[in-house]
Design a protein around this motif. Structure first.
Motif, short mmCIF file in Angstrom:
data_model
loop_
_atom_site.label_atom_id
_atom_site.label_comp_id
_atom_site.label_asym_id
_atom_site.label_seq_id
_atom_site.Cartn_x
_atom_site.Cartn_y
_atom_site.Cartn_z
N SER A 143 37.93 -18.84 -5.78
CA SER A 143 37.47 -20.23 -5.61
C SER A 143 36.06 -20.18 -5.04
O SER A 143 35.83 -19.60 -3.98
N THR B 191 33.59 -27.42 -6.58
CA THR B 191 34.39 -26.20 -6.50
C THR B 191 34.71 -25.70 -7.90
O THR B 191 35.00 -26.48 -8.80
N GLN C 226 36.78 -22.54 -10.19
CA GLN C 226 37.69 -21.39 -10.25
C GLN C 226 37.04 -20.39 -11.19
O GLN C 226 36.82 -20.70 -12.37
N LEU D 237 41.66 -35.75 -4.74
CA LEU D 237 42.98 -35.15 -4.47
C LEU D 237 43.38 -34.22 -5.61
O LEU D 237 43.05 -34.47 -6.77
N LYS D 238 44.12 -33.17 -5.27
CA LYS D 238 44.47 -32.14 -6.27
C LYS D 238 45.26 -32.71 -7.44
O LYS D 238 45.13 -32.26 -8.57
N ASP D 239 46.09 -33.70 -7.17
CA ASP D 239 46.97 -34.21 -8.22
C ASP D 239 46.24 -35.14 -9.19
O ASP D 239 46.80 -35.51 -10.21
N ASP E 158 40.01 -35.19 -12.64
CA ASP E 158 38.61 -35.33 -12.24
C ASP E 158 37.77 -35.29 -13.51
O ASP E 158 37.31 -34.23 -13.94
N ASP F 54 38.05 -24.04 -13.78
CA ASP F 54 38.32 -25.40 -13.34
C ASP F 54 37.18 -25.86 -12.45
O ASP F 54 36.67 -25.10 -11.64
N ARG G 174 35.87 -29.06 -9.91
CA ARG G 174 36.13 -30.34 -9.25
C ARG G 174 34.87 -30.74 -8.50
O ARG G 174 34.22 -29.92 -7.86
#
Lengths: 81, 81
Positions: A4, A45, A47, B12-14, B17, B37, B39
């Motif tokens: 991350s 952020t 991955q 929020l992660k859920d 985005d 990924d 965000r």
């Protein structure tokens, strides 16, 4: 391995940040008068699939410098989280 | 004393985005295919006059929860920098 990577992008210190100025006014209206200066930037952020932390950081720096940050007006820093 | 306080506000992660999805497409177009990924959130720095680090952190948390973060869609973390 997947790392991350966080990229913080902030307006350069020498530049005015009108969005921050507006938020500072809002905070003062809420009674938070001991807050002096507000600057607003982005946090992104990623991955990253990489073989090492160093390679993941390098990918983050490449992404920031090529696409995410406008280095005329913004500075960025990359870290593993 | 004046403390520099950073507030990181992320979706929020859920939650989807869409801005992050768009940026991920841009990164893949640049050939950065090992990034999986993305965000995108905000990073806000405040200068806070406070008597202690704990008081400065508390002011940052108050600012984030009252004005800066929408806690229905975003989470935030506050730190001294």
């Amino acid at each position: 391995m997947t790392y991350s990577v966080a990229i913080n992008i902030m307006p350069l210190k020498d530049l005015l940040d009108p969005q921050g100025k507006a938020v500072l006014g809002g905070l003062h209206n809420l009674g938070l008068n001991h807050i002096g200066d507000v600057r607003i930037g982005k946090r992104i952020t990623l991955q990253v699939d990489a073989e090492s932390e160093a390679a993941a950081l390098q990918a983050g720096e490449l992404a920031a410098s090529k696409l995410l940050a406008n280095q005329v007006m913004e500075s960025f820093e990359v870290s593993i989280i």
